[in-house]
Each structure stands twice: as C-alpha cells, then as structure tokens.
Design a protein around this motif. Structure first.
Motif, PDB file in Angstrom:
ATOM      1  N   HIS A  76     -14.012  -4.330   1.951  1.00 25.93           N
ATOM      2  CA  HIS A  76     -12.997  -5.148   1.287  1.00 25.93           C
ATOM      3  C   HIS A  76     -13.479  -5.456  -0.125  1.00 25.93           C
ATOM      4  N   THR A 104     -13.062  -7.948  -3.640  1.00 24.61           N
ATOM      5  CA  THR A 104     -12.581  -9.263  -4.050  1.00 24.61           C
ATOM      6  C   THR A 104     -11.409  -9.133  -5.023  1.00 24.61           C
ATOM      7  N   LEU A 147      -2.449 -10.275  -5.792  1.00 25.40           N
ATOM      8  CA  LEU A 147      -2.884 -11.667  -5.845  1.00 25.40           C
ATOM      9  C   LEU A 147      -3.216 -11.967  -7.299  1.00 25.40           C
ATOM     10  N   TYR A 152      -2.711 -17.090   1.737  1.00 20.17           N
ATOM     11  CA  TYR A 152      -2.840 -16.104   0.648  1.00 20.17           C
ATOM     12  C   TYR A 152      -1.631 -16.214  -0.289  1.00 20.17           C
ATOM     13  N   ARG A 173      -1.659 -19.653  -2.117  1.00 19.56           N
ATOM     14  CA  ARG A 173      -2.638 -19.701  -3.216  1.00 19.56           C
ATOM     15  C   ARG A 173      -2.116 -18.937  -4.414  1.00 19.56           C
ATOM     16  N   LEU A 192     -12.303 -20.337  -0.776  1.00 21.21           N
ATOM     17  CA  LEU A 192     -10.989 -19.797  -0.381  1.00 21.21           C
ATOM     18  C   LEU A 192     -10.997 -18.274  -0.394  1.00 21.21           C
ATOM     19  N   ILE A 193     -11.707 -17.673  -1.336  1.00 17.15           N
ATOM     20  CA  ILE A 193     -11.803 -16.204  -1.350  1.00 17.15           C
ATOM     21  C   ILE A 193     -12.640 -15.744  -0.148  1.00 17.15           C
ATOM     22  N   SER A 227     -10.730 -16.135   3.118  1.00 12.35           N
ATOM     23  CA  SER A 227      -9.583 -15.218   3.183  1.00 12.35           C
ATOM     24  C   SER A 227     -10.072 -13.816   3.550  1.00 12.35           C
ATOM     25  N   ILE A 228     -11.092 -13.368   2.848  1.00  9.86           N
ATOM     26  CA  ILE A 228     -11.594 -12.010   3.104  1.00  9.86           C
ATOM     27  C   ILE A 228     -12.214 -11.925   4.495  1.00  9.86           C
ATOM     28  N   LYS A 254      -9.981 -11.994   7.728  1.00  7.10           N
ATOM     29  CA  LYS A 254      -9.312 -10.705   7.987  1.00  7.10           C
ATOM     30  C   LYS A 254     -10.300  -9.695   8.551  1.00  7.10           C
TER      31      LYS A 254
HETATM   32  N1  URA Z   1      -9.000 -10.592  -1.384  1.00  2.00           N
HETATM   33  C1  URA Z   1      -8.577 -11.339  -0.336  1.00  2.00           C
HETATM   34  O1  URA Z   1      -8.280 -10.811   0.728  1.00  2.00           O
HETATM   35  N2  URA Z   1      -8.513 -12.667  -0.487  1.00  2.00           N
HETATM   36  C2  URA Z   1      -8.831 -13.278  -1.636  1.00  2.00           C
HETATM   37  O2  URA Z   1      -8.761 -14.488  -1.695  1.00  2.00           O
HETATM   38  C3  URA Z   1      -9.258 -12.501  -2.733  1.00  2.00           C
HETATM   39  C4  URA Z   1      -9.328 -11.141  -2.584  1.00  2.00           C
END
Ligand code: URA
Length: 433
Positions: free
Chosen positions: A82, A84, A114, A165, A168, A179-180, A183-184, A187
């Motif tokens: 993944h 960022t 995003l 997501y 934000r 939060l990043i 979120s990553i 998932k």
């Molecule tokens: N990728 C994501 O899945 N979430 C984030 O907050 C930033 C990058």
C-alpha cells in the motif's frame, strides 16, 4: 455512551478508552453517529494525535468493522503493498499482476482519490466495466481464480474506513499520522495478506512531506502490523516529483500497461521492481530482495505480468485490451502545451499543485458522489532535473473544452521552478522493517 463525551476527551488531549473507540467506530459505521460528530472527533485526533495503544485499538476496531479475511487454501502465500499516496502514483496497477505472475497471491483493498492524490480504484474504474465494489465472497473468488484482486472498502470490507476516508477527504483531515496509519493498516490487516510492503512517500506531493515524519509513519504502521504478526517492510520513496509522466486516470492506466509490456517510464519500472522484490522476498518466494526484483523485471519483460493483468480485468468485468471508453479516449480531449518561460533545469517546487491542477480539469473528487473525468490529464514531456529551453513544452494539458484550464495553468506555474540543476533525493531513500 454520549458521543459528545468521546469528542470532549479528544478535544482536551486525552486518550480514548477501548469502550469509547468501539462505541464510536461501530456507531459511525452503522449510521447512528452523524458525520458532524465524526468530523469533530477526527479534528480532535488531527490536532492532538493518538497514543500508541489507543491507535492500536482504533485500528483494530476499524479492521473489525467488516469481514476479516484469511486465506488458508490458496496454495500460495498472500502478500500486499500500500502507498501513502502521491501524484501519478499508479504503481499498484502493474505491481499486483507482476507479483501474481511470480506466484504470490495479492489481495489488494485500495483507495479512491484522496486530497490532491489520485486513487488506484478510480484509475481502474476508468477501464470500461472494471468493478472494484466486491463483497467478501466475490473478493475471495477473484483472488483464488486469477491470483490478484483489486477491491474497495464496502459495507462488507472495512466499512469504517470507507466512511472515514470519504469524510476526511471532504473535511481537510487527510494529513494526520494516526488517521493515515489506521486507514491504511485497517484495510491491509482485514484483507488477509500474510506480509506487507508499505510505500511511504516523502516530498511536496506527499501527505507528510518531511522524510523524518514519513519514517515515523512507517514505524507506526510496522508496530500496528507487529501486533497481528504480519511481517512488514517500509520503503521511503520520493514524491518530490510526480511518478511517471502521466497524471490522469486513463493515461495512468495506459502508462501502467506500458510498464506491464516491459516499457514505460524508468522510475515507475524501478519502483515496481523494488516493491515487488520486497514482496517476493517477504513471501518466501525469492531468496533476497535483489533476486525478487529480477523476477519481477522478468515478468514485465516476458509478458506474464501483462497476461495476469488481462486475467484480472476479465475477472473484474472488463475486456482485456479495452482500456478506455469514449470519455477516456485521448482523441476526444482538447490539448494545450504548457511552455517553459525560461531556460534552465526543471524542478518541482510543489507537486501537490499538479494533483490539484488535475482536479481543476475535472479529474479529482472533493466529495464521494462527484464523478471523475477519466480523460483529462497532465502529460509531462520532461522529468525533474532535465535541462529545458525557453518556449519548450514541459507538459501537455489534456482538457475538456477549456473547463478548469485557466486555474490548472496557474497551479502548474506554482508547481514548477526552472533554475539551477536541482539535487534530487534518490527514488528510494530508505528501507526498513
Ligand atoms: N491511503 C489510505 O488508504 N489512507 C490514507 O489515509 C492515506 C493513504
């Protein structure tokens, strides 16, 4: 539990308890907590951060908001990557099929656009028929049939991240380390990957431009993965310039296909090989990252990665080889060169402005329901550090009848500088984990 008390805890710099976190994440996912309450809490987290243990609970609650997959009967290891997020970052699109072609399953839950960055899902959905909204069973079936799958957060898979997501993105609350990270990792930990490679960006096109902050984000995510015994490597990579030459959905797909054909821009190929090499090594398929890189390069050159991509397209509803429809068709756009105002070396002062220029043209999204124009794009003709002459086209703006063109031009002027030869950091600044 009164959600106002939860907000007040974060507002005042405190830590949320497990019970408060569970109540918030389950209530927000179920729709019993409103967006305005959630925005206030996210702002509290944005401003005051989270303690490591608190972040661990928050991430676990997000991960457990939907189905948590485990793949025991695939007959091969499952690994994922993944990023960022960045401008022109399409690396996942050639990477997943290349890794699958080398014998590692890739269950990939990606994101949409995003802030100023484009999303892998939006790029893939510019392919006619390509469907990323899969439930858990469809996701699993696709993975076992073709070895890699690109899915979205849904009401079944990390629904909490799907909502947070989008929220934000709509409220300017993207660039926050906890939060990043949550979120990553929510998932990635929900999708059943047994090992992970994280591409943490630094530079003006990244959410956390400072490489030190990027490294700290990487370390936080490694800690979260350790809690669930998922071996994880971080690559700290350059986003002080766009990745590749194309920024815009259809054209990024075409650039990804070029990479899958053994061609395309060198920086994209290098990054795909580096990330893929780490993935094969972590998955135990290659003895070293170097050996893994060579295998990925071979899969790009011998057509096996492209075949894997075509299989993924067919499995997810698209027709292999048909990568755009009328809206994405490059012939249906208007084009304007963006010229160098003086001679010197090209340097990117603010890559973020390139992503925002694309959004101005119609290729970005400020709210979840906004549709993206897949055809608009910025196509670079030179890369950072190149010597250019006055009047030379630096890039072509592919626009639709002038929509957003003037503001895109202004942003591109902000994005670049032409002057002395810049000293550029390497594409891959560091690796750890
Ligand atoms: N990728 C994501 O899945 N979430 C984030 O907050 C930033 C990058």
């Amino acid at each position: 539990m009164d959600v106002r008390d939860i907000i007040a805890t974060k507002r005042d710099g405190g830590s949320l308890s497990v019970a408060e976190i569970d109540a918030f994440i389950s209530g927000y996912t179920a729709g019993s907590i409103e967006d305005y309450h959630a925005s206030a809490l996210l702002m509290g987290i944005f401003l005051n951060g989270m303690q490591p243990e608190e972040l661990g609970h928050w991430t676990a609650a997000m991960m457990n908001s939907g189905r948590v997959m485990r793949f025991e009967n695939l007959g091969r290891p499952a690994a994922d990557k993944h990023s960022t997020g960045g401008v022109g970052d399409k690396a996942s699109i050639p990477l997943a099929p290349a890794v699958a072609a080398c014998g590692v399953a890739v269950p990939m839950i990606s994101g949409r656009g995003l802030g100023h960055t484009g999303g892998t899902l939006d790029k893939l959905e510019s392919i006619p028929g390509f469907c990323t909204e899969l439930d858990g069973a469809q996701f699993e079936r696709a993975l076992s049939r073709v070895g890699a799958v690109f899915g979205a957060q849904t009401s079944d898979l990390v629904p909490a991240d799907r909502k947070l997501y989008a929220l934000r993105n709509a409220t300017g609350l993207v660039p926050s380390m906890p939060l990043i990270a949550s979120s990553i990792m929510s998932k990635k930990l929900a999708e059943g990957a047994e090992s992970l490679v994280l591409d943490v960006k630094f530079g003006s096109g990244a959410f956390l431009p400072d490489p030190e902050k990027g490294a700290e984000l990487g370390r936080q995510m490694i800690l979260l993965a350790k809690g669930l015994k998922v071996p994880t490597r971080v690559l700290l990579t350059a986003m002080d310039r766009p990745l590749g030459l194309m920024v815009g959905h259809t054209r990024e797909i075409l650039e990804s296909v070029a990479c899958l054909e053994g061609a395309g821009p060198p920086d994209l190929r290098s990054l795909v090989c580096a990330l893929g090499g780490e993935m094969l090594h972590l998955a135990g398929i290659a003895d070293s990252t170097c050996a893994g890189e060579s295998r990925i390069a071979a899969s790009l050159d011998d057509g096996s990665a492209l075949t894997a991509f075509e299989n993924i397209c067919a499995q997810q509803g698209a027709t292999p080889g048909v990568y755009f429809d009328e809206r994405g068709d490059p012939k249906n756009l208007d084009h304007e060169p963006f010229l160098a105002e003086q001679g010197g070396h090209l340097c990117f002062r603010d890559v973020c402005e390139v992503g925002l220029a694309l959004a101005d043209l119609g290729g970005g999204r400020l709210s979840e329901d906004q549709t993206i124009d897949p055809g608009v794009a910025i196509e670079w003709h030179c890369v950072a550090g190149d010597s250019v002459s006055r009047g030379e086209p630096l890039c072509t703006i592919h626009h639709r009848q002038g929509a957003g063109l003037e503001s895109a031009r202004v942003r591109l002027r902000q994005a670049i500088n032409i002057g002395p030869n810049p000293s550029l950091p390497p594409l891959i600044l560091d690796r750890f984990g």
